[in-house]
Every structure is written in structure tokens, then in C-alpha cells.
Design a protein around this motif. Structure first.
Motif: not given
Length: 185
Positions: A151-158
Motif C-alpha cells: 500500500k505504501i509503495i502504491r500510494w507513494g508512487m501515485r
């Protein structure tokens, strides 16, 4: 796994929140157009530069990292961005509107002013309506005993990609403002 012991919000991240807002408060209280212009240019330029850097450079760097390393970078980046970017945006927008008003340029009859307003609305919706809430979600996830790295990676990349979009809109806004400064309406 992300280490729980490391402080997420630091005095430095709080400083990044307060410095641009203190500059804005000083310029508004001092009432000088030059001070407002300085705050507007320095906060707007910093906001634009960071967004362009995030969209062009950091998105490529983060894509090339392993998930664990990506999560660690985002863990360091989120607290600073969560406080710095809204503070820069608030100071840049507020000082710009105040300065335009004091100079008598804030006319809804001007297509250039209308263009600037539309771009500022887009930037505000993206920044305060999408990026900032997502940064808050990442922050809250990081505080959990067992944070969800995906989740952290997905949200951060967005958010990193959206920052690139913000940079493009800010370059368009600089073009509009340069035309205003030169009297091209």
C-alpha cells in the motif's frame, strides 16, 4: 519490514511546515509588495522545482528500486512532503493572490487572470484533494505496527507521478504569470 522505532514526524518536518508560513505571515503583516513578491517567487519556485524533480527524477529512481528499498525511501520522504508541500502551496497561492489584488491585477475580465485561476484551482484540487490525503494515508500506514508495504509503495508512487503532473501545470502557470508581468494580457 519497516522499522517501528524510527520517528516518522521530526522537528525538521515541522520546520518545513512553519518556515514558508512564517514567511507568508511576515509578508502579509509587513504589507510590502516586494516582500509578497519574494515569498511568492521563492515558495512557488521551490514548489515547482520539487514537483518537477519528483515527477521526472524520483519516479524513475523509485521504479528501479526493490520494494523494500522503495518503502524505506518513501518512509523518509513522506513526512517531509506531507508538511512542506502544502505549506509551500499555501504560501505561494496566498501571496500571489494578495499581491495581484494589491496591484489591481485581479480582474475577472482578463483572460490571463482567468487562465491563472483555472490552473491554480487544478493545482489546489490535485495537491490538497488528492496528494495530501494520500500522504496522510501513507503516514498513518507507516505508524502501524505492521505497515502494509505494498500500500505504501502504491500510494507513494501515485503521488510521485501526480507531482510530475503538478510540475507541468506549474510550468504553464509560470508562462501565464510571465505574460502578466510583461503586461501581455
Amino acid at each position: 519490514m519497516i522499522e517501528e522505532k524510527q520517528r516518522i514526524v521530526s522537528p525538521y518536518s515541522m520546520l518545513t511546515l512553519l518556515v514558508p508560513l512564517a514567511g507568508l505571515a511576515f509578508a502579509l503583516l509587513y504589507g510590502n509588495i516586494l516582500a509578497l513578491n519574494y515569498v511568492h517567487v521563492i515558495t512557488g519556485g521551490t514548489w515547482t522545482g520539487i514537483d518537477l524533480f519528483m515527477g521526472i527524477v524520483m519516479s524513475r529512481v523509485l521504479k528501479g528500486l526493490e520494494p523494500q528499498a522503495r518503502a524505506q525511501v518513501l518512509k523518509k520522504l513522506v513526512p517531509v512532503m506531507l508538511f512542506l508541500m502544502p505549506s509551500l502551496a499555501t504560501a505561494a497561492i496566498s501571496s500571489g493572490i494578495n499581491m495581484a489584488s494589491r496591484l489591481g491585477m485581479l480582474s475577472l475580465q482578463s483572460p490571463t487572470i482567468i487562465a491563472a485561476i483555472v490552473i491554480v484551482i487544478i493545482l489546489s484540487v490535485q495537491g490538497f484533494g488528492i496528494i495530501m490525503p494520500t500522504e496522510a494515508k501513507v503516514y498513518l500506514e507507516l505508524r502501524k505496527k505492521e505497515p502494509n508495504r505494498d500500500k505504501i509503495i502504491r500510494w507513494g508512487m501515485r503521488n510521485v507521478k501526480l507531482a510530475g503532473s503538478q510540475g507541468a501545470f506549474q510550468v504553464a502557470l509560470i508562462f501565464v504569470m510571465a505574460n502578466l508581468a510583461l503586461g501581455i494580457v
